[in-house]
Write a protein that holds these residues in place. Sequence first.
Motif, PDB file in Angstrom:
ATOM      1  N   GLU A  43       0.836  -1.209   0.000  1.00 40.48           N
ATOM      2  CA  GLU A  43       0.000   0.000   0.000  1.00 40.48           C
ATOM      3  C   GLU A  43       0.865   1.250   0.000  1.00 40.48           C
ATOM      4  OE1 GLU A  43      -4.259  -0.615   2.034  1.00 40.48           O
ATOM      5  OE2 GLU A  43      -2.587  -0.843   3.451  1.00 40.48           O
ATOM      6  N   VAL A  44       1.948   1.231   0.763  1.00 44.17           N
ATOM      7  CA  VAL A  44       2.879   2.360   0.766  1.00 44.17           C
ATOM      8  C   VAL A  44       3.551   2.491  -0.594  1.00 44.17           C
ATOM      9  CG1 VAL A  44       4.995   3.290   1.797  1.00 44.17           C
ATOM     10  CG2 VAL A  44       3.284   2.178   3.252  1.00 44.17           C
ATOM     11  N   LEU A  45       3.883   1.346  -1.198  1.00 37.22           N
ATOM     12  CA  LEU A  45       4.568   1.345  -2.485  1.00 37.22           C
ATOM     13  C   LEU A  45       3.743   2.027  -3.564  1.00 37.22           C
ATOM     14  CD1 LEU A  45       7.288  -0.077  -3.498  1.00 37.22           C
ATOM     15  CD2 LEU A  45       5.759  -1.700  -4.597  1.00 37.22           C
ATOM     16  N   VAL A  46       2.446   1.737  -3.619  1.00 37.73           N
ATOM     17  CA  VAL A  46       1.608   2.313  -4.679  1.00 37.73           C
ATOM     18  C   VAL A  46       1.201   3.751  -4.356  1.00 37.73           C
ATOM     19  CG1 VAL A  46       0.774   0.046  -5.342  1.00 37.73           C
ATOM     20  CG2 VAL A  46      -0.567   1.403  -3.733  1.00 37.73           C
ATOM     21  N   GLY A  47       1.261   4.144  -3.077  1.00 36.58           N
ATOM     22  CA  GLY A  47       0.984   5.525  -2.712  1.00 36.58           C
ATOM     23  C   GLY A  47      -0.496   5.846  -2.626  1.00 36.58           C
ATOM     24  N   THR A  48      -0.775   6.997  -2.069  1.00 42.68           N
ATOM     25  CA  THR A  48      -2.161   7.441  -1.899  1.00 42.68           C
ATOM     26  C   THR A  48      -2.589   8.454  -2.957  1.00 42.68           C
ATOM     27  OG1 THR A  48      -1.410   9.138  -0.332  1.00 42.68           O
ATOM     28  CG2 THR A  48      -2.122   7.020   0.583  1.00 42.68           C
ATOM     29  N   ASN A  49      -1.626   9.095  -3.606  1.00 46.57           N
ATOM     30  CA  ASN A  49      -1.949  10.045  -4.674  1.00 46.57           C
ATOM     31  C   ASN A  49      -2.103   9.279  -5.971  1.00 46.57           C
ATOM     32  OD1 ASN A  49      -2.128  12.073  -6.577  1.00 46.57           O
ATOM     33  ND2 ASN A  49      -0.599  13.372  -5.599  1.00 46.57           N
ATOM     34  N   ARG A  50      -3.329   9.112  -6.432  1.00 43.50           N
ATOM     35  CA  ARG A  50      -3.629   8.255  -7.583  1.00 43.50           C
ATOM     36  C   ARG A  50      -3.983   9.054  -8.837  1.00 43.50           C
ATOM     37  NH1 ARG A  50      -5.194   3.489  -4.945  1.00 43.50           N
ATOM     38  NH2 ARG A  50      -3.707   3.218  -3.240  1.00 43.50           N
ATOM     39  N   ARG A  51      -3.462  10.244  -8.961  1.00 38.76           N
ATOM     40  CA  ARG A  51      -3.841  11.068 -10.113  1.00 38.76           C
ATOM     41  C   ARG A  51      -3.045  10.740 -11.368  1.00 38.76           C
ATOM     42  NH1 ARG A  51      -3.277  17.012  -8.034  1.00 38.76           N
ATOM     43  NH2 ARG A  51      -4.170  17.493 -10.080  1.00 38.76           N
ATOM     44  N   PHE A  52      -2.079   9.848 -11.259  1.00 35.55           N
ATOM     45  CA  PHE A  52      -1.268   9.480 -12.416  1.00 35.55           C
ATOM     46  C   PHE A  52      -2.095   8.661 -13.405  1.00 35.55           C
ATOM     47  CE2 PHE A  52      -0.337   6.900  -8.646  1.00 35.55           C
ATOM     48  CZ  PHE A  52      -0.872   5.680  -9.032  1.00 35.55           C
ATOM     49  N   ASN A  53      -1.662   8.676 -14.683  1.00 32.52           N
ATOM     50  CA  ASN A  53      -2.334   7.893 -15.721  1.00 32.52           C
ATOM     51  C   ASN A  53      -1.885   6.445 -15.726  1.00 32.52           C
ATOM     52  OD1 ASN A  53      -1.728  10.846 -17.239  1.00 32.52           O
ATOM     53  ND2 ASN A  53      -3.851  10.123 -17.253  1.00 32.52           N
ATOM     54  N   LEU A  54      -0.599   6.223 -15.511  1.00 32.27           N
ATOM     55  CA  LEU A  54      -0.064   4.870 -15.489  1.00 32.27           C
ATOM     56  C   LEU A  54       0.779   4.667 -14.235  1.00 32.27           C
ATOM     57  CD1 LEU A  54       1.173   4.231 -19.169  1.00 32.27           C
ATOM     58  CD2 LEU A  54      -0.947   3.425 -18.100  1.00 32.27           C
ATOM     59  N   LEU A  55       0.660   3.480 -13.652  1.00 32.95           N
ATOM     60  CA  LEU A  55       1.528   3.060 -12.564  1.00 32.95           C
ATOM     61  C   LEU A  55       2.288   1.831 -13.052  1.00 32.95           C
ATOM     62  CD1 LEU A  55       2.584   2.970  -9.640  1.00 32.95           C
ATOM     63  CD2 LEU A  55       0.553   1.634  -9.043  1.00 32.95           C
ATOM     64  N   VAL A  56       3.615   1.947 -13.096  1.00 34.26           N
ATOM     65  CA  VAL A  56       4.477   0.873 -13.573  1.00 34.26           C
ATOM     66  C   VAL A  56       5.281   0.361 -12.380  1.00 34.26           C
ATOM     67  CG1 VAL A  56       6.315   0.225 -15.170  1.00 34.26           C
ATOM     68  CG2 VAL A  56       4.632   1.965 -15.835  1.00 34.26           C
ATOM     69  N   ILE A  57       5.155  -0.938 -12.079  1.00 37.22           N
ATOM     70  CA  ILE A  57       5.814  -1.531 -10.918  1.00 37.22           C
ATOM     71  C   ILE A  57       6.706  -2.676 -11.384  1.00 37.22           C
ATOM     72  CG2 ILE A  57       5.502  -2.713  -8.707  1.00 37.22           C
ATOM     73  CD1 ILE A  57       2.769  -1.371  -8.480  1.00 37.22           C
ATOM     74  N   GLY A  58       8.007  -2.532 -11.160  1.00 38.38           N
ATOM     75  CA  GLY A  58       8.961  -3.589 -11.465  1.00 38.38           C
ATOM     76  C   GLY A  58       9.471  -4.204 -10.171  1.00 38.38           C
TER      77      GLY A  58
ATOM     78  N   LEU B  98       6.650  -7.510 -13.664  1.00 39.98           N
ATOM     79  CA  LEU B  98       6.387  -6.161 -14.175  1.00 39.98           C
ATOM     80  C   LEU B  98       4.885  -6.007 -14.372  1.00 39.98           C
ATOM     81  CD1 LEU B  98       7.472  -3.442 -15.293  1.00 39.98           C
ATOM     82  CD2 LEU B  98       7.599  -4.531 -17.543  1.00 39.98           C
ATOM     83  N   TYR B  99       4.328  -4.939 -13.788  1.00 40.09           N
ATOM     84  CA  TYR B  99       2.894  -4.661 -13.877  1.00 40.09           C
ATOM     85  C   TYR B  99       2.679  -3.228 -14.353  1.00 40.09           C
ATOM     86  CZ  TYR B  99       2.691  -8.701 -10.712  1.00 40.09           C
ATOM     87  OH  TYR B  99       2.850  -9.935 -10.137  1.00 40.09           O
ATOM     88  N   ILE B 100       1.649  -3.056 -15.169  1.00 39.87           N
ATOM     89  CA  ILE B 100       1.210  -1.713 -15.549  1.00 39.87           C
ATOM     90  C   ILE B 100      -0.267  -1.578 -15.190  1.00 39.87           C
ATOM     91  CG2 ILE B 100       0.853  -0.057 -17.406  1.00 39.87           C
ATOM     92  CD1 ILE B 100       3.189  -1.199 -18.878  1.00 39.87           C
ATOM     93  N   PHE B 101      -0.567  -0.576 -14.378  1.00 41.55           N
ATOM     94  CA  PHE B 101      -1.938  -0.270 -13.976  1.00 41.55           C
ATOM     95  C   PHE B 101      -2.355   1.074 -14.580  1.00 41.55           C
ATOM     96  CE2 PHE B 101      -0.501  -3.194 -10.730  1.00 41.55           C
ATOM     97  CZ  PHE B 101      -1.612  -3.959 -10.445  1.00 41.55           C
TER      98      PHE B 101
END
Length: 349
Positions: free
Chosen positions: A78-93, A127-130
């Motif tokens: 939860e900390v990794l993805v953050g609370t500010n979700r205004r981005f268009n893409l979240l890329v997690i490696g 690798l994930y893209i949200f």
Amino acid sequence: MENCNLIHACKRVIEVCGKLLSFKGGKPVDPVESNSTTHEGIKTVEADNVCEFSKGSDLCIRMVTWNMNGKVSYEELEVLVGTNRRFNLLVIGLQEAPRCKIKRLLQSALDDTHSLLGESIMQSLHLYIFGPKNSEFFTKELKVDRQSLGGLGGLIRRKKGAVAISINFKGIQMVFISCHLSAHEHNVEKRNSQCRHLSHSLFSEDRNTYERAAQITVWLGDLNYRIQGIDTIPARNLIHNDLHGQLLTSKDQLLQEAERGQVFEGYCEGTLAFKPTYKYNVGSSNYDTSYKIRVPSWTDRILFKVEDSGNIDATLHSYDSMDNIDSSDHKPVKAHLCVKVKKEKMHHQ
């Protein structure tokens, strides 16, 4: 004279063929251009720490890389993805990811705002893209690939290699690569060779000369390049006195190798203002106190290259480590990159 002309003609053919082997169909930009006589190296860019999200950009991307050391907790994801979700893409490696259902945990953490657009997994390399809910409308030409570097690391959840996703989102062609290269300070040439191999191998079977090349390529992961030429105690003293950004970066293998033209020619990276991300005692923010007392190093990096600079502007808004996460011997690294199309018309399909 005929022999000279023949040699000249052969050289010209090789030169032209090299140019033709560009990265089409979403193939990543080569980290090294071996024919260059002068080398750009990695360009250090200052993060401006200001972002208006979609107001001034066509696409805002949050990127995170983390070597998990085989452990995970939902709270830290939860900390990794953050609370500010205004981005268009979240890329997690992720590297050294545990066997538990990481995808399910990430989806749960992001359930209110984002959905999974693509994934590429090879054992402990993920690798994930949200994207925001219902953003599938903006997504097309999604491809995935994986390349192993061999060895027995996969048996202990330390798989070496790379997983990649090529995606066209809002008309912008991008490639994201999450990699884990060989460890240990003395293996610098091996890491260089692995970078070149991965770049030439990823998406090579799907190459189509009629498809668009990647406009932006991002490498993120545990590249494993170390600090060399300084002992651990002097290095730690510099870090303790907040002098690492000035005096340790000159000893960073990755920057040195890029300056020699061996890897990541023309790529960009934010300033290494944060502390080296490896190696920590698990469960703390204290550097390694084992018998090895390793020299702290920036093993975990995020690099990007804008190949289509005539049409694309990219602004780095942040580049930092996440020191409040301590379940691994690595600290995660995050970056915030915003992209704006200058000339090319956006295609929404």
